[in-house]
Design a protein around this motif. Structure first.
Motif, PDB file in Angstrom:
ATOM      1  N   GLN A 209      18.925  88.273  21.852  1.00 50.55           N
ATOM      2  CA  GLN A 209      18.159  88.874  20.765  1.00 50.55           C
ATOM      3  C   GLN A 209      18.908  90.052  20.153  1.00 50.55           C
ATOM      4  O   GLN A 209      18.945  90.213  18.923  1.00 50.55           O
ATOM      5  N   ASP A 213      20.233  90.318  16.388  1.00 52.56           N
ATOM      6  CA  ASP A 213      19.905  91.453  15.522  1.00 52.56           C
ATOM      7  C   ASP A 213      21.175  92.065  14.940  1.00 52.56           C
ATOM      8  O   ASP A 213      21.231  92.417  13.750  1.00 52.56           O
ATOM      9  N   HIS A 241      16.562 100.384  15.256  1.00 49.40           N
ATOM     10  CA  HIS A 241      16.534  99.243  14.345  1.00 49.40           C
ATOM     11  C   HIS A 241      16.285  97.914  15.042  1.00 49.40           C
ATOM     12  O   HIS A 241      15.996  96.919  14.383  1.00 49.40           O
ATOM     13  N   SER A 242      16.405  97.888  16.352  1.00 43.38           N
ATOM     14  CA  SER A 242      16.284  96.636  17.102  1.00 43.38           C
ATOM     15  C   SER A 242      15.389  96.842  18.314  1.00 43.38           C
ATOM     16  O   SER A 242      15.664  97.712  19.158  1.00 43.38           O
TER      17      SER A 242
END
Length: 456
Positions: A209, A213, A241-242
């Motif tokens: 993930q 991203d 941001h992730s």
């Protein structure tokens, strides 16, 4: 909290407004070194130097604002970035207030109420040690915090893992923190070599993930990576941001292990993502991410892919954590401002090489597997080797963590560090937007100042 007040200068006949945007509030507690950021907005260009006095209880400091340090604004006004660092260890726990007065004003400019909480075990020790220390300071301008302002040689503050009997203490500390047998062996490796690999690995799905991203943000242009040879290519604050990066930033196994190291709660500081090998010179983190008492910071490096030997792997110097800690004042180095690292290269690197050679210590490359978690001591010498195959990436995420109760700053630059509370403590782990905005202007101001410290 945002506070504002207007006052007319009697002597200079210039209207001035002080604006503050910070976490200072009676509803929130401040601890350790706390950044206090704001602006002084003048209705006209400043015709002469002006004194700003800051008071907290019986403590007082006076700063000089010079005309050429104010940024011109529209309609003839100007503004001055007020970037201060408050040493809350020298204030009593509980309600406090900060008063700011512009010389020549008819009334006091602003009064900020806040609560101090340095009640952790380490926090109480640090507060007591600083009150005994003759070189203590209670407030600085950003860019001036220095290791010489702290009693670094106070043996009562030496962490257990830096003590002469640390090897014997490791099993006891592991048991106290509830580490299992494999994590306990990792703690022993940390004490012996200055680094260790945790028995746990990051889940493949979580890693995927984060990689997804990262790919999406690179493809959209949301983040950019400098071409090789054209500057720093680190991606900062990926955890903002992730969601995957935030979960990795606060991995329970990492936090649990570091609680065993610090024997205190753990505060995360930052995330750095690397797409390729850093090629960074060897260094100690001590001078960059500085803690007082010394020792209460650890770095964590996690591989986002298998690392190949030609990809510029991380290198470490086993047992180098026992070498002397190098600070700006111990190597007679000026603070690094405006990105000029020449003096650092001329003074820090030769001294560190000399220490390594004298101790007959040698580097070894770290060929990590995807998901491996490396933890290192703040004073471990490490760096990034050069890539021999430009086609290879070396994706990784690096985080740094401090102990609750420690003072945190960047000794190489003098700026205050920004630790954040863990999400499960009910407070946002993200830096306030105003903090990021005002930090982006740090370095433009050349504020001259004088401090008048009055100790009770």
């Amino acid at each position: 909290m945002t506070g504002s007040v207007s006052a007319t200068l009697v002597s200079a006949r210039v209207a001035a407004t002080l604006l503050f945007s910070s976490d200072i509030s009676a509803k929130h507690s401040l601890s350790a070194l706390a950044p206090i950021h704001g602006q002084v907005v003048f209705g006209a260009l400043l015709p002469a130097e002006l004194e700003l006095t800051v008071m907290a209880g019986k403590l007082s400091a006076t700063f000089v604002i010079a005309p050429d340090e104010c940024e011109p604004m529209g309609e003839g006004g100007c503004r001055y970035d007020l970037l201060l660092v408050l040493n809350t260890f020298l204030l009593p726990d509980g309600p406090n207030s900060l008063n700011l007065v512009l010389a020549g004003c008819a009334t006091a400019a602003i009064n900020l109420g806040f609560t101090v909480d340095n009640s952790s075990g380490l926090g109480r020790q640090v507060a007591a040690a600083l009150r005994r220390f003759p070189g203590r300071q209670w407030i600085w301008r950003e860019g001036e915090v220095d290791a010489s302002h702290f009693p670094l040689t106070d043996d009562t503050l030496t962490p257990w893992f830096d003590s002469p009997d640390a090897r014997a203490m490791a099993p006891v500390m592991a048991s106290r923190a509830g580490l299992d047998a494999s994590a306990s062996r990792a703690l022993e490796d940390f004490v012996e070599n200055g680094f260790c690999i945790l028995p746990e690995r990051v889940d493949d799905q979580l890693l995927q993930q984060l990689n997804d991203d990262l790919d999406a943000m690179l493809a959209s242009g949301a983040i950019r990576v400098q071409p090789e040879g054209e500057g720093d290519h680190r991606i900062e604050r990926m955890h903002e941001h992730s969601q995957a990066a935030r979960e990795i930033w606060t991995l329970p196994c990492v936090i649990h292990f570091l609680r065993a190291v610090f024997q205190e709660d753990v505060l995360p500081c930052q995330t750095l993502v690397f797409v390729r090998g850093s090629g960074q010179d060897m260094h100690q983190d001590t001078i960059h991410l500085t803690a007082f008492p010394a020792g209460y910071m650890c770095g964590v490096w996690i591989a986002l892919e298998d690392v190949k030997a030609d990809a510029g792997p991380l290198f470490v110097y086993p047992r180098s954590h026992r070498l002397p800690r190098l600070y700006c004042h111990t190597i007679n180095m000026s603070k690094v401002h405006d990105g000029n690292w020449q003096e650092f290269a001329e003074k820090f690197l030769p001294r560190l090489r000399q220490e390594l050679e004298s101790a007959d210590l040698h580097s070894q490359n770290y060929l990590a597997r995807k998901g491996d978690i490396l933890v290192w001591h703040e004073n471990l010498t490490h760096g990034g080797s050069m890539r021999t195959d430009p086609a290879l990436t070396r994706r990784s995420i690096v985080s740094h963590y401090f102990s609750r109760g420690a003072a945190v700053w960047y000794d190489s630059s003098g700026y205050c560090g920004g630790t954040q509370s863990l999400p499960d403590e009910g407070r946002s782990p993200l830096l306030p937007a105003v903090f990021r905005k005002v930090r982006s202007r740090i370095g433009r101001s050349r504020l001259s100042h004088r401090l008048k410290n009055l100790w009770p």
